[in-house]
Design an enzyme around this catalytic site. Structure first.
Site, PDB file in Angstrom:
ATOM      1  N   CYS A   1      43.470  -0.227  49.600  1.00  0.00           N
ATOM      2  CA  CYS A   1      43.463  -0.978  48.661  1.00  0.00           C
ATOM      3  C   CYS A   1      44.875  -0.771  47.698  1.00  0.00           C
ATOM      4  CB  CYS A   1      42.247  -0.421  47.557  1.00  0.00           C
ATOM      5  SG  CYS A   1      40.502  -0.887  48.294  1.00  0.00           S
TER       6      CYS A   1
ATOM      7  N   CYS B   1      37.160  -0.861  43.682  1.00  0.00           N
ATOM      8  CA  CYS B   1      35.993  -0.185  44.512  1.00  0.00           C
ATOM      9  C   CYS B   1      35.682   1.061  44.220  1.00  0.00           C
ATOM     10  CB  CYS B   1      36.319  -0.414  46.048  1.00  0.00           C
ATOM     11  SG  CYS B   1      37.490   0.763  46.720  1.00  0.00           S
TER      12      CYS B   1
ATOM     13  N   CYS C   1      38.436   3.854  45.331  1.00  0.00           N
ATOM     14  CA  CYS C   1      39.475   3.923  44.389  1.00  0.00           C
ATOM     15  C   CYS C   1      38.976   4.728  43.129  1.00  0.00           C
ATOM     16  CB  CYS C   1      39.950   2.511  44.176  1.00  0.00           C
ATOM     17  SG  CYS C   1      40.870   2.024  45.675  1.00  0.00           S
TER      18      CYS C   1
ATOM     19  N   GLU D   1      44.964  -0.210  44.475  1.00  0.00           N
ATOM     20  CA  GLU D   1      44.834   0.711  43.485  1.00  0.00           C
ATOM     21  C   GLU D   1      45.354   2.036  44.189  1.00  0.00           C
ATOM     22  OE1 GLU D   1      42.751  -1.554  44.379  1.00  0.00           O
ATOM     23  OE2 GLU D   1      41.248  -1.744  42.791  1.00  0.00           O
TER      24      GLU D   1
ATOM     25  N   ASN E   1      47.131  -4.417  48.191  1.00  0.00           N
ATOM     26  CA  ASN E   1      46.292  -3.997  49.399  1.00  0.00           C
ATOM     27  C   ASN E   1      46.996  -4.409  50.765  1.00  0.00           C
ATOM     28  OD1 ASN E   1      45.937  -6.729  48.785  1.00  0.00           O
ATOM     29  ND2 ASN E   1      44.009  -6.998  49.680  1.00  0.00           N
ATOM     30  N   ILE E   2      46.854  -3.448  51.610  1.00  0.00           N
ATOM     31  CA  ILE E   2      47.617  -3.432  52.945  1.00  0.00           C
ATOM     32  C   ILE E   2      46.375  -3.462  53.837  1.00  0.00           C
ATOM     33  CG2 ILE E   2      49.287  -2.880  54.181  1.00  0.00           C
ATOM     34  CD1 ILE E   2      50.294  -1.343  51.969  1.00  0.00           C
TER      35      ILE E   2
END
Ligand code: THU
Length: 134
Positions: free
Chosen positions: A54, A91, A94, A56, A43-44
C-alpha cells in the site's frame, strides 16, 4: 498550524506514481516528519497479488529505512483510476504499521486537497496491540 492542504497536495502528487494495473485503484500518501521532511509513497502492485504494498507502507518504510522515526502526520489520497480521489481509508495492515511508530494522537488526514478531515490513530485503530504489550 500545519498546512494539511499542502500535505494532501503532496499525497496527490505521490498518487500519480501509483503502479496499480490490477486493481486500477490509485493511492498516494505523504508522511510528514517532526523535522519537517516529507516522504511520499504510492501503492505498488504485483502479478502475485499478495506481494502488493500500500501507499502508506511505502511512505513509512521509505522514511524508517532512511533513519526517520518521529512522525507528525500522514495524508492519504486514493480513488479509482481516472476519477478524482474522494476518500480513502487506510487498510488494517497499514493502521497496524502506523501504530508501530506513532502515538495515539498521531494525525491521519483523509479526503482530498479540497475537502479533508483530520483523524487520530486512536480513532482509526482503538485497542491496539503494540510493543508495550510484549
Ligand atoms: N491500497 C492502498 O495503497 N492504501 C489503502 O489505504 C487502501 C488500498 C491499495 C492496495 C491495492 O494496490 C489497491 O489499493 C486496491 O486495494
Amino acid at each position: 498550524m500545519t498546512d494539511f492542504r499542502f500535505l494532501m497536495a503532496q499525497a496527490q502528487t505521490a498518487r500519480e506514481k501509483s503502479y496499480s494495473p490490477y486493481s486500477r485503484f490509485r493511492v498516494g500518501a505523504a508522511l510528514l516528519t517532526k523535522s519537517g521532511k516529507i516522504y511520499l509513497g504510492c501503492n505498488i502492485e504485483n502479478a502475485a497479488y499478495s506481494a502488493t504494498v500500500c501507499a502508506e507502507r511505502t511512505a513509512i518504510f521509505k522514511a524508517v529505512s532512511e533513519g526517520e522515526r518521529d512522525f507528525e502526520a500522514l495524508a492519504i489520497v486514493g480513488g479509482r483510476e481516472g476519477e478524482t480521489a474522494e476518500f480513502c481509508a487506510p487498510c488494517g495492515v497499514c493502521r497496524q504499521v502506523i501504530a508501530e511508530f506513532c502515538p495515539k494522537d498521531f494525525k491521519i488526514i483523509l479526503g482530498n486537497e479540497n475537502k479533508f478531515e483530520v483523524y487520530t490513530l486512536d480513532r482509526l485503530l482503538p485497542l491496539t496491540f503494540t510493543k508495550q504489550d510484549l
